[in-house]
Design a protein around this motif. Structure first.
Motif, PDB file in Angstrom:
ATOM      1  N   THR A   1      40.441  65.934  59.390  1.00 11.15           N
ATOM      2  CA  THR A   1      39.059  65.474  59.518  1.00 11.15           C
ATOM      3  C   THR A   1      38.197  66.014  58.380  1.00 11.15           C
ATOM      4  OG1 THR A   1      38.820  67.294  61.103  1.00 11.15           O
ATOM      5  CG2 THR A   1      38.989  65.087  62.013  1.00 11.15           C
ATOM      6  N   VAL A   2      38.469  67.244  57.955  1.00  9.70           N
ATOM      7  CA  VAL A   2      37.712  67.841  56.854  1.00  9.70           C
ATOM      8  C   VAL A   2      38.144  67.217  55.531  1.00  9.70           C
ATOM      9  CG1 VAL A   2      37.184  69.989  55.641  1.00  9.70           C
ATOM     10  CG2 VAL A   2      37.447  69.989  58.128  1.00  9.70           C
ATOM     11  N   GLY A   3      39.438  66.898  55.405  1.00 10.35           N
ATOM     12  CA  GLY A   3      39.961  66.352  54.167  1.00 10.35           C
ATOM     13  C   GLY A   3      39.349  65.029  53.766  1.00 10.35           C
ATOM     14  N   ILE A   4      38.783  64.286  54.731  1.00  6.32           N
ATOM     15  CA  ILE A   4      38.127  63.018  54.401  1.00  6.32           C
ATOM     16  C   ILE A   4      36.923  63.274  53.492  1.00  6.32           C
ATOM     17  CG2 ILE A   4      36.809  61.077  55.357  1.00  6.32           C
ATOM     18  CD1 ILE A   4      38.455  61.269  57.858  1.00  6.32           C
ATOM     19  N   GLU A   5      36.217  64.362  53.750  1.00  3.47           N
ATOM     20  CA  GLU A   5      34.975  64.632  53.035  1.00  3.47           C
ATOM     21  C   GLU A   5      35.136  65.631  51.900  1.00  3.47           C
ATOM     22  OE1 GLU A   5      32.081  65.837  55.887  1.00  3.47           O
ATOM     23  OE2 GLU A   5      32.227  63.990  57.052  1.00  3.47           O
ATOM     24  N   MET A   6      36.073  66.558  52.009  1.00  9.94           N
ATOM     25  CA  MET A   6      36.241  67.601  50.996  1.00  9.94           C
ATOM     26  C   MET A   6      37.485  67.289  50.170  1.00  9.94           C
ATOM     27  SD  MET A   6      36.665  71.748  51.362  1.00  9.94           S
ATOM     28  CE  MET A   6      35.195  71.978  52.366  1.00  9.94           C
ATOM     29  N   LEU A   7      37.294  66.598  49.057  1.00  8.44           N
ATOM     30  CA  LEU A   7      38.412  66.243  48.187  1.00  8.44           C
ATOM     31  C   LEU A   7      38.799  67.442  47.332  1.00  8.44           C
ATOM     32  CD1 LEU A   7      37.296  62.695  46.990  1.00  8.44           C
ATOM     33  CD2 LEU A   7      38.735  63.287  48.946  1.00  8.44           C
ATOM     34  N   SER A   8      40.062  67.474  46.921  1.00 10.26           N
ATOM     35  CA  SER A   8      40.515  68.573  46.064  1.00 10.26           C
ATOM     36  C   SER A   8      39.953  68.393  44.656  1.00 10.26           C
ATOM     37  CB  SER A   8      42.038  68.614  46.027  1.00 10.26           C
ATOM     38  OG  SER A   8      42.554  67.410  45.486  1.00 10.26           O
ATOM     39  N   SER A   9      39.901  69.485  43.913  1.00 12.67           N
ATOM     40  CA  SER A   9      39.469  69.424  42.518  1.00 12.67           C
ATOM     41  C   SER A   9      40.690  69.233  41.627  1.00 12.67           C
ATOM     42  CB  SER A   9      38.738  70.710  42.135  1.00 12.67           C
ATOM     43  OG  SER A   9      39.655  71.779  41.987  1.00 12.67           O
ATOM     44  N   GLU A  10      40.443  68.785  40.412  1.00  9.61           N
ATOM     45  CA  GLU A  10      41.552  68.567  39.484  1.00  9.61           C
ATOM     46  C   GLU A  10      42.215  69.872  39.069  1.00  9.61           C
ATOM     47  OE1 GLU A  10      40.596  66.158  36.159  1.00  9.61           O
ATOM     48  OE2 GLU A  10      40.469  64.310  37.340  1.00  9.61           O
ATOM     49  N   ASP A  11      41.515  70.986  39.190  1.00  7.62           N
ATOM     50  CA  ASP A  11      42.057  72.270  38.750  1.00  7.62           C
ATOM     51  C   ASP A  11      42.983  72.918  39.775  1.00  7.62           C
ATOM     52  OD1 ASP A  11      40.619  72.094  36.404  1.00  7.62           O
ATOM     53  OD2 ASP A  11      38.885  73.161  37.221  1.00  7.62           O
ATOM     54  N   GLN A  12      42.916  72.490  41.053  1.00 10.11           N
ATOM     55  CA  GLN A  12      43.651  73.207  42.092  1.00 10.11           C
ATOM     56  C   GLN A  12      45.162  73.176  41.870  1.00 10.11           C
ATOM     57  OE1 GLN A  12      41.153  71.494  45.492  1.00 10.11           O
ATOM     58  NE2 GLN A  12      42.098  73.263  46.482  1.00 10.11           N
ATOM     59  N   ALA A  13      45.718  72.024  41.547  1.00  6.66           N
ATOM     60  CA  ALA A  13      47.168  71.926  41.375  1.00  6.66           C
ATOM     61  C   ALA A  13      47.642  72.771  40.202  1.00  6.66           C
ATOM     62  CB  ALA A  13      47.588  70.474  41.192  1.00  6.66           C
ATOM     63  N   SER A  14      46.917  72.746  39.085  1.00  8.78           N
ATOM     64  CA  SER A  14      47.341  73.543  37.924  1.00  8.78           C
ATOM     65  C   SER A  14      47.189  75.032  38.212  1.00  8.78           C
ATOM     66  CB  SER A  14      46.531  73.148  36.680  1.00  8.78           C
ATOM     67  OG  SER A  14      45.150  73.326  36.884  1.00  8.78           O
ATOM     68  N   THR A  15      46.151  75.396  38.966  1.00 13.42           N
ATOM     69  CA  THR A  15      45.989  76.798  39.364  1.00 13.42           C
ATOM     70  C   THR A  15      47.162  77.252  40.213  1.00 13.42           C
ATOM     71  OG1 THR A  15      43.577  76.667  39.290  1.00 13.42           O
ATOM     72  CG2 THR A  15      44.537  78.422  40.629  1.00 13.42           C
ATOM     73  N   LEU A  16      47.560  76.429  41.177  1.00  9.26           N
ATOM     74  CA  LEU A  16      48.699  76.765  42.030  1.00  9.26           C
ATOM     75  C   LEU A  16      49.969  76.933  41.216  1.00  9.26           C
ATOM     76  CD1 LEU A  16      48.242  74.447  45.151  1.00  9.26           C
ATOM     77  CD2 LEU A  16      48.037  76.926  45.082  1.00  9.26           C
ATOM     78  N   LEU A  17      50.202  76.000  40.281  1.00  2.00           N
ATOM     79  CA  LEU A  17      51.429  76.077  39.479  1.00  2.00           C
ATOM     80  C   LEU A  17      51.450  77.345  38.636  1.00  2.00           C
ATOM     81  CD1 LEU A  17      54.028  74.412  38.819  1.00  2.00           C
ATOM     82  CD2 LEU A  17      52.827  73.647  36.760  1.00  2.00           C
ATOM     83  N   ARG A  18      50.342  77.669  37.984  1.00  7.76           N
ATOM     84  CA  ARG A  18      50.284  78.876  37.147  1.00  7.76           C
ATOM     85  C   ARG A  18      50.528  80.132  37.985  1.00  7.76           C
ATOM     86  NH1 ARG A  18      45.552  76.497  35.133  1.00  7.76           N
ATOM     87  NH2 ARG A  18      44.308  78.062  36.272  1.00  7.76           N
ATOM     88  N   GLU A  19      49.884  80.204  39.139  1.00 13.01           N
ATOM     89  CA  GLU A  19      50.043  81.387  39.984  1.00 13.01           C
ATOM     90  C   GLU A  19      51.466  81.484  40.532  1.00 13.01           C
ATOM     91  OE1 GLU A  19      48.014  83.882  40.540  1.00 13.01           O
ATOM     92  OE2 GLU A  19      46.440  83.044  39.274  1.00 13.01           O
ATOM     93  N   ALA A  20      52.053  80.342  40.922  1.00 14.86           N
ATOM     94  CA  ALA A  20      53.418  80.351  41.445  1.00 14.86           C
ATOM     95  C   ALA A  20      54.407  80.797  40.371  1.00 14.86           C
ATOM     96  CB  ALA A  20      53.789  78.973  41.976  1.00 14.86           C
ATOM     97  N   GLU A  21      54.212  80.341  39.132  1.00 17.07           N
ATOM     98  CA  GLU A  21      55.101  80.753  38.046  1.00 17.07           C
ATOM     99  C   GLU A  21      54.941  82.243  37.748  1.00 17.07           C
ATOM    100  OE1 GLU A  21      55.768  76.705  35.406  1.00 17.07           O
ATOM    101  OE2 GLU A  21      54.071  77.996  34.916  1.00 17.07           O
ATOM    102  N   LYS A  22      53.715  82.727  37.863  1.00 19.74           N
ATOM    103  CA  LYS A  22      53.474  84.148  37.617  1.00 19.74           C
ATOM    104  C   LYS A  22      54.199  84.998  38.659  1.00 19.74           C
ATOM    105  CE  LYS A  22      49.250  84.980  36.690  1.00 19.74           C
ATOM    106  NZ  LYS A  22      47.776  85.239  36.854  1.00 19.74           N
ATOM    107  N   VAL A  23      54.102  84.605  39.926  1.00 22.30           N
ATOM    108  CA  VAL A  23      54.751  85.369  40.991  1.00 22.30           C
ATOM    109  C   VAL A  23      56.266  85.235  40.910  1.00 22.30           C
ATOM    110  CG1 VAL A  23      54.966  85.681  43.481  1.00 22.30           C
ATOM    111  CG2 VAL A  23      52.749  85.108  42.501  1.00 22.30           C
TER     112      VAL A  23
END
Length: 369
Positions: free
Chosen positions: A81-103
């Protein structure tokens, strides 16, 4: 010992997904979402734009993975229900990938949907296009489930070493929990603190650990189902045929009791039969996904088998957050992947896992009326 379960025929695996394939993928992923995974409308358009800008993404199978490959599951987490109104930003996926590679201490070469259902089955293709990585033609559920524990590597006994979570304003959390029950608690608390929706990455898999721990071919299968739906003159019948599903009821939504709490959508929906089903009444229980179908006190279908509410005319799936009084719908049910009928699978995602003191009864087509 696993309970017997019919298996869908494996489709020919697609070699890539381009912008022109996304409409069919989205339609199929919505069906496999069983009400959850997030509505596909926005994800479809964002993913189409990404694929037009960056080109098609390569789909690979588990058998194609090499020792140099590392795959991370990526998805949205929170209340649809929240996802209808709060769209993700373009930076979120790249942030996740960078952090996952770091860990992880290594380069991640491919993404995989945590679930093939809803927007979570579509968005990873767009993220992969922007990030320049491949996509594993598989997922962790073969459908959508609401909780972190309910994922195929957990059934297979593969440990989740870490998880990364990022919200729309840029807050990042790295979790190393002792098990997925604790990950669910920490992740859900973070979701609530972030307004109800986040993106997450977890379960780093390799060529060795992915085998037998993922549900293979599901991106290709969802696209096949979507193509059948979009091309059919009688879409509901076409979807039922390709899935070997039963149409449990055709009717009108006469009541929706829905609330958002604790990072979930919970409640129930009542469907009153029309036409040949006039005089019948079914209640579908919800927790992000459709969990149970009840009629006259009897359970007609339950998790981990799949239950999807679709538009009676177009066959398009209706996610739980978009159910409305008066909609004309059909209720479909079909058998889950055999992995979920193992003792471990039922422990994690059977009726008891959702608080229902009911024995699991495998849904088969012969139970349709």
């Amino acid at each position: 010992m696993a309970l017997a379960a019919p298996s869908l025929p494996a489709p020919s695996r697609l070699s890539q997904i381009g912008a022109d394939d996304v409409e069919a993928l989205a339609a199929g992923a919505a069906i496999f979402g069983t009400g959850g995974g997030g509505a596909v409308w926005a994800a479809q358009r964002i993913t189409q734009r990404s694929l037009r800008e960056h080109g098609p993404v390569e789909l690979i199978g588990v058998e194609d993975l090499t020792a140099d490959d590392a795959v991370i599951m990526m998805s949205g987490i929170g209340a649809p229900t929240v996802g209808i109104e709060m769209l993700s930003s373009e930076d979120q996926a790249s942030t996740l990938l960078r952090e996952a590679e770091k860990v992880a201490g290594r380069r991640i070469t491919a993404l995989m949907p945590a679930e093939i259902g809803g927007s979570n089955g579509v968005s990873p293709l767009g993220w992969a296009a922007r990030l320049g990585v491949k996509v594993l033609d598989a997922d962790g559920m073969g459908r959508a489930f609401p909780e972190a524990t309910m994922i195929s590597p957990n059934v297979a006994g593969v440990r989740c070493e870490f998880a990364v979570q990022c919200d729309v304003v840029g807050n990042v959390t790295v979790a190393k929990t002792i098990d997925l029950h604790w990950l669910e608690r920490h992740a859900r608390a973070g979701v609530v603190a972030s307004g109800g929706i986040c993106l997450a990455a977890h379960y780093l898999l390799t060529a060795d650990t992915a085998r037998g721990a993922v549900i293979e071919g599901t991106i290709s299968r969802a696209t096949l189902v979507g193509r059948a739906l979009l091309a059919a003159e009688r879409p509901v019948a076409a979807v039922a045929e390709v899935l070997d599903a039963a149409v449990l009821l055709t009717g009108k939504i006469s009541d929706v009791a829905r609330r958002t709490e604790g990072g979930f959508v919970r409640g129930s929906v009542t469907v009153t039969g029309t036409g040949a089903d006039r005089g019948r009444l079914q209640r579908i229980e919800l927790q992000n996904e459709n969990l149970l179908v009840l009629e006259d006190g009897a359970v007609l279908a339950s998790v981990p088998d799949l239950i999807s509410i679709v538009d009676a005319e177009t066959g398009q799936a209706i996610s739980t957050e978009l159910l409305r009084f008066g909609q004309r719908v059909a209720v479909l049910a079909w058998a889950c992947d055999p992995l979920w009928r193992t003792p471990r699978g039922l422990e994690l995602a059977g009726p008891a896992a959702f608080g229902y003191e009911l024995p699991y009864q495998p849904f088969e087509r012969t139970r349709s009326r």
